[in-house]
Design an enzyme around this catalytic site. Structure first.
Site, PDB file in Angstrom:
ATOM      1  N   PRO A   1       0.827  -1.208   0.000  1.00 22.89           N
ATOM      2  CA  PRO A   1       0.000   0.000   0.000  1.00 22.89           C
ATOM      3  C   PRO A   1       0.864   1.261   0.000  1.00 22.89           C
ATOM      4  O   PRO A   1       2.090   1.177  -0.034  1.00 22.89           O
ATOM      5  CB  PRO A   1      -0.761  -0.128   1.316  1.00 22.89           C
ATOM      6  CG  PRO A   1       0.213  -0.777   2.230  1.00 22.89           C
ATOM      7  CD  PRO A   1       1.073  -1.679   1.377  1.00 22.89           C
TER       8      PRO A   1
ATOM      9  N   GLU B   1      -2.096  -8.776   5.089  1.00 23.90           N
ATOM     10  CA  GLU B   1      -2.046  -7.791   6.183  1.00 23.90           C
ATOM     11  C   GLU B   1      -3.037  -6.703   5.811  1.00 23.90           C
ATOM     12  O   GLU B   1      -2.776  -5.919   4.905  1.00 23.90           O
ATOM     13  CB  GLU B   1      -0.639  -7.191   6.303  1.00 23.90           C
ATOM     14  CG  GLU B   1       0.457  -8.179   6.664  1.00 23.90           C
ATOM     15  CD  GLU B   1       0.469  -8.550   8.135  1.00 23.90           C
ATOM     16  OE1 GLU B   1      -0.427  -8.119   8.879  1.00 23.90           O
ATOM     17  OE2 GLU B   1       1.384  -9.278   8.536  1.00 23.90           O
TER      18      GLU B   1
ATOM     19  N   CYS C   1      -1.926   1.405   9.792  1.00 29.03           N
ATOM     20  CA  CYS C   1      -2.905   0.314   9.941  1.00 29.03           C
ATOM     21  C   CYS C   1      -3.235  -0.005  11.390  1.00 29.03           C
ATOM     22  O   CYS C   1      -4.375  -0.303  11.705  1.00 29.03           O
ATOM     23  CB  CYS C   1      -2.388  -0.929   9.243  1.00 29.03           C
ATOM     24  SG  CYS C   1      -0.780  -1.464   9.830  1.00 29.03           S
TER      25      CYS C   1
ATOM     26  N   ASN D   1       1.158   3.665   2.403  1.00 29.51           N
ATOM     27  CA  ASN D   1       1.453   4.439   3.614  1.00 29.51           C
ATOM     28  C   ASN D   1       2.847   4.242   4.214  1.00 29.51           C
ATOM     29  O   ASN D   1       3.404   5.188   4.767  1.00 29.51           O
ATOM     30  CB  ASN D   1       0.371   4.193   4.675  1.00 29.51           C
ATOM     31  CG  ASN D   1       0.303   2.773   5.143  1.00 29.51           C
ATOM     32  OD1 ASN D   1       0.556   1.847   4.376  1.00 29.51           O
ATOM     33  ND2 ASN D   1      -0.026   2.571   6.393  1.00 29.51           N
TER      34      ASN D   1
ATOM     35  N   SER E   1       2.201   0.662  -4.551  1.00 30.12           N
ATOM     36  CA  SER E   1       0.990   1.472  -4.707  1.00 30.12           C
ATOM     37  C   SER E   1       1.172   2.502  -5.822  1.00 30.12           C
ATOM     38  O   SER E   1       2.273   3.004  -6.055  1.00 30.12           O
ATOM     39  CB  SER E   1       0.723   2.184  -3.379  1.00 30.12           C
ATOM     40  OG  SER E   1      -0.081   3.315  -3.585  1.00 30.12           O
TER      41      SER E   1
HETATM   42  N1  LIG Z   1      -2.189  -4.810   8.297  1.00 27.50           N
HETATM   43  C1  LIG Z   1      -1.151  -4.110   7.921  1.00 27.50           C
HETATM   44  O1  LIG Z   1      -0.017  -4.438   8.238  1.00 27.50           O
HETATM   45  C2  LIG Z   1      -1.337  -2.867   7.093  1.00 27.50           C
HETATM   46  C3  LIG Z   1      -0.277  -1.959   6.974  1.00 27.50           C
HETATM   47  C4  LIG Z   1      -0.451  -0.806   6.210  1.00 27.50           C
HETATM   48  C5  LIG Z   1      -1.640  -0.570   5.564  1.00 27.50           C
HETATM   49  N2  LIG Z   1      -2.662  -1.471   5.686  1.00 27.50           N
HETATM   50  C6  LIG Z   1      -3.943  -1.182   5.059  1.00 27.50           C
HETATM   51  O2  LIG Z   1      -3.779  -0.626   3.748  1.00 27.50           O
HETATM   52  C7  LIG Z   1      -4.862   0.234   3.448  1.00 27.50           C
HETATM   53  C8  LIG Z   1      -4.390   1.546   2.867  1.00 27.50           C
HETATM   54  O3  LIG Z   1      -3.565   1.367   1.779  1.00 27.50           O
HETATM   55  P1  LIG Z   1      -4.070   1.506   0.258  1.00 27.50           P
HETATM   56  O4  LIG Z   1      -5.128   2.537   0.184  1.00 27.50           O
HETATM   57  O5  LIG Z   1      -2.843   1.672  -0.572  1.00 27.50           O
HETATM   58  O6  LIG Z   1      -4.695   0.051   0.031  1.00 27.50           O
HETATM   59  P2  LIG Z   1      -5.319  -0.597  -1.293  1.00 27.50           P
HETATM   60  O7  LIG Z   1      -5.950  -1.872  -0.856  1.00 27.50           O
HETATM   61  O8  LIG Z   1      -6.132   0.377  -2.029  1.00 27.50           O
HETATM   62  O9  LIG Z   1      -4.051  -0.900  -2.236  1.00 27.50           O
HETATM   63  C9  LIG Z   1      -2.998  -1.717  -1.811  1.00 27.50           C
HETATM   64  C10 LIG Z   1      -2.288  -2.296  -3.021  1.00 27.50           C
HETATM   65  O10 LIG Z   1      -3.183  -3.201  -3.684  1.00 27.50           O
HETATM   66  C11 LIG Z   1      -3.142  -2.937  -5.077  1.00 27.50           C
HETATM   67  N3  LIG Z   1      -4.404  -3.392  -5.659  1.00 27.50           N
HETATM   68  C12 LIG Z   1      -5.563  -2.716  -5.781  1.00 27.50           C
HETATM   69  N4  LIG Z   1      -6.496  -3.486  -6.378  1.00 27.50           N
HETATM   70  C13 LIG Z   1      -5.913  -4.687  -6.636  1.00 27.50           C
HETATM   71  C14 LIG Z   1      -6.351  -5.910  -7.213  1.00 27.50           C
HETATM   72  N5  LIG Z   1      -7.589  -6.063  -7.673  1.00 27.50           N
HETATM   73  N6  LIG Z   1      -5.483  -6.930  -7.302  1.00 27.50           N
HETATM   74  C15 LIG Z   1      -4.228  -6.798  -6.819  1.00 27.50           C
HETATM   75  N7  LIG Z   1      -3.745  -5.666  -6.268  1.00 27.50           N
HETATM   76  C16 LIG Z   1      -4.588  -4.624  -6.164  1.00 27.50           C
HETATM   77  C17 LIG Z   1      -2.898  -1.446  -5.154  1.00 27.50           C
HETATM   78  O11 LIG Z   1      -2.446  -1.095  -6.432  1.00 27.50           O
HETATM   79  C18 LIG Z   1      -1.860  -1.267  -4.059  1.00 27.50           C
HETATM   80  O12 LIG Z   1      -0.585  -1.594  -4.558  1.00 27.50           O
HETATM   81  C19 LIG Z   1      -5.596   0.435   4.762  1.00 27.50           C
HETATM   82  O13 LIG Z   1      -6.778  -0.313   4.766  1.00 27.50           O
HETATM   83  C20 LIG Z   1      -4.627  -0.102   5.804  1.00 27.50           C
HETATM   84  O14 LIG Z   1      -5.199  -0.568   6.984  1.00 27.50           O
HETATM   85  C21 LIG Z   1      -2.536  -2.594   6.435  1.00 27.50           C
END
Ligand SMILES: NC(=O)c1ccc[n+]([C@@H]2O[C@H](COP(=O)([O-])OP(=O)(O)OC[C@H]3O[C@@H](n4cnc5c(N)ncnc54)[C@H](O)[C@@H]3O)[C@@H](O)[C@H]2O)c1
Length: 475
Positions: free
Chosen positions: A145, A245, A279, A147, A172
């Protein structure tokens, strides 16, 4: 910037690029390659070819390279931190911390990888043994993601490479630059071409191709819960290993006997770090009714001291990365207000010459909340915290567990026994008692419920990139 495949900058087949924006100014600072299915195919084939030799490379040699990459990361800290600050908008000091902690994590995995072991059970049968060996699972697709683009990639990359896997990373769309710079640094460290590749593009366009591809052995994903669930479903259809995650909505409980000042400092610092785009940040707080007013007063006073500004000023917080993420905070505040909550500080986008070009949302503390409000049940991913009082510890536990998420939870109590009992009852992958630190490298991190599947970090993190094989040996 182009893709980094097989140790080379590689043009995308589509010959199309999309813009990367500086969230503070709205200016275009770079472009990223819009990869398509052919690019996916190429990157995975290259990684698969590299895997044949990488899995046989002695683990000590892999560790030497990984330490070298960590050293080079530190030497390139300024370049990496500046690129992070420009694409993410986070104050520079926090970007340097992300780089140094990620380099430390690479060093940790390099050491821990040397300690990976198989087993030989003691069957005591003459002329027969069963050997349990660990093997690298193959090519890993690491999807990250916006962040913490470097840390969240290194959590996967450092473990996978030490296990003997090769990696195709998909960063991302908001923050791809630092990941591409990292690939260059790994190349300079001496990794064979194809061991670590970076493919940029729109997740919805290339995501399925990356997951379904016959070469992909595992998907290591960090991101939103809805994206993660879709990825998990596709991965399951194709029998791929996964680590997910996902999102969080982490509660903090401040007990009757808690040291209020300790709790306020820890919670305010944590809830607003990285402008709440974190997160396992504290999203909601339950305070014993006898301490409720004191907690609110101290928390508001501390939150109001936090300064917003661009990464190169002396700011504590930058803007939110983009409009979509920003709108979530705004919508949750409005929802809470409509349902009777009170905004004690913050609550509205900052305006003025310094702020107009970015999505600056101030630290926001909301009282008079309940669980009908989104702020208490849905992930915010912004600097907004809901607070409500409780009467008994049992009630606090029930409220904390009343969530589909289970990433982290926090307890403040001067009684170790109370803190420990509560930690045992809280439905979360990690629980902090009386402090909120970063998550350590040598302990597992991950979620329960809708917050994820599997664990990263520690030796567990490396094992997740291996498969057990049993060899029956008759001699
Ligand atoms: N649990 C953890 O360790 C943790 C850590 C950091 C962030 N997060 C979570 O991440 C989120 C915020 O980040 P974001 O907005 O970048 O998340 P997001 O889910 O929008 O995107 C994350 C990644 O997934 C990719 N993606 C999107 N659609 C996809 C698909 N259909 N197939 C495969 N890949 C795809 C995006 O291009 C990006 O690289 C929040 O919900 C946060 O809680 C979790």
């Amino acid at each position: 910037m182009e893709n980094f495949i097989n140790g080379m900058w590689t043009k995308p087949r589509s010959e199309q690029y999309a813009d990367v924006f500086n969230p503070c100014t709205g200016e275009v600072i770079e472009t990223f390659a819009c990869s398509n299915i052919e690019d996916v195919n190429e990157a995975l084939h290259v990684a698969n070819l590299a895997f044949k030799n990488w899995k046989k490379t002695p683990v000590a040699q892999r560790a030497v390279l990984q330490h070298k990459a960590a050293t080079l990361m530190r030497q390139n800290a300024e370049r990496l931190a500046n690129s992070l600050a420009s694409e993410l908008g986070r104050p520079l000091a926090g970007c340097f911390t992300e780089i140094s902690r990620s380099a430390d994590l690479l060093d940790f995995y390099a050491e821990e990888g040397l300690r990976m072991k198989g087993e030989i059970p003691l069957h005591n049968l003459e002329g027969e043994k069963a050997l349990i060996v660990r093997e690298a699972i193959g090519v890993v697709v690491a999807i990250t993601p916006f962040n913490y683009p470097i840390t969240l990639l290194v959590m996967k990359l450092g473990a996978a490479l030490m296990a003997g896997c090769t990696v195709v990373a998909k960063p991302s769309e908001d923050t791809p630059i630092s990941t591409l710079i990292l690939a260059e640094i790994f190349m300079e460290a001496g990794y064979p071409p194809g061991v670590f590749n970076v493919l940029t593009g729109w997740g919805y366009e290339i995501g399925n191709a990356l997951i379904e591809h016959p070469i992909t052995a595992k998907i290591a994903f960090t991101g939103g819960t809805s994206t993660g669930k879709r990825i998990g479903a596709t991965a399951a259809m194709h029998n791929k290993r996964i680590t997910l995650e996902l999102g969080g909505q982490s509660p903090a409980i401040v007990c009757e006997d808690a040291d209020i000042t300790t709790a306020v400092i820890a919670i305010v610092r944590h809830a607003f770090a990285n402008s709440g785009q974190f997160c396992y940040r504290v999203n909601r707080v339950y305070v014993h009714k006898t301490k409720y007013q004191a907690f609110l007063a101290q928390a508001v006073a501390l939150a109001q001291k936090l300064k917003l500004g661009n990464p190169h000023s002396n700011a504590d917080m930058g803007p939110i990365v983009n409009q979509k993420i920003y709108q979530n905070s705004e919508a949750q505040v409005l929802d809470a207000l409509e349902k009777g909550a009170t905004v004690l500080t913050g609550g509205q986008r900052l305006r003025g010459e310094e702020y107009d070009k970015g999505w600056y949302f101030p630290p926001t503390i909301i009282s008079d909340t309940n669980h009908s409000m989104k702020i208490m049940t849905e992930e915010t991913f912004g600097p907004v915290v809901g607070i409500m009082p409780f009467e008994t510890n049992e009630e606090a536990i029930a409220l904390a567990n009343d969530s589909e998420y289970g990433l982290a939870a926090y307890v403040f109590s001067e009684q170790v026994g109370t803190g420990l009992r509560m930690a045992e009852s809280l439905e979360a992958g990690s629980v902090w008692i009386n402090n909120i630190s970063r998550s350590y490298h040598d302990v597992p991190f991950g979620g329960v419920k809708q917050s994820g599947i599997g664990r990263e970090k520690g030796h567990y993190g490396i094992e997740a990139y291996t498969e057990l094989k049993t060899i029956y040996l008759n001699y």
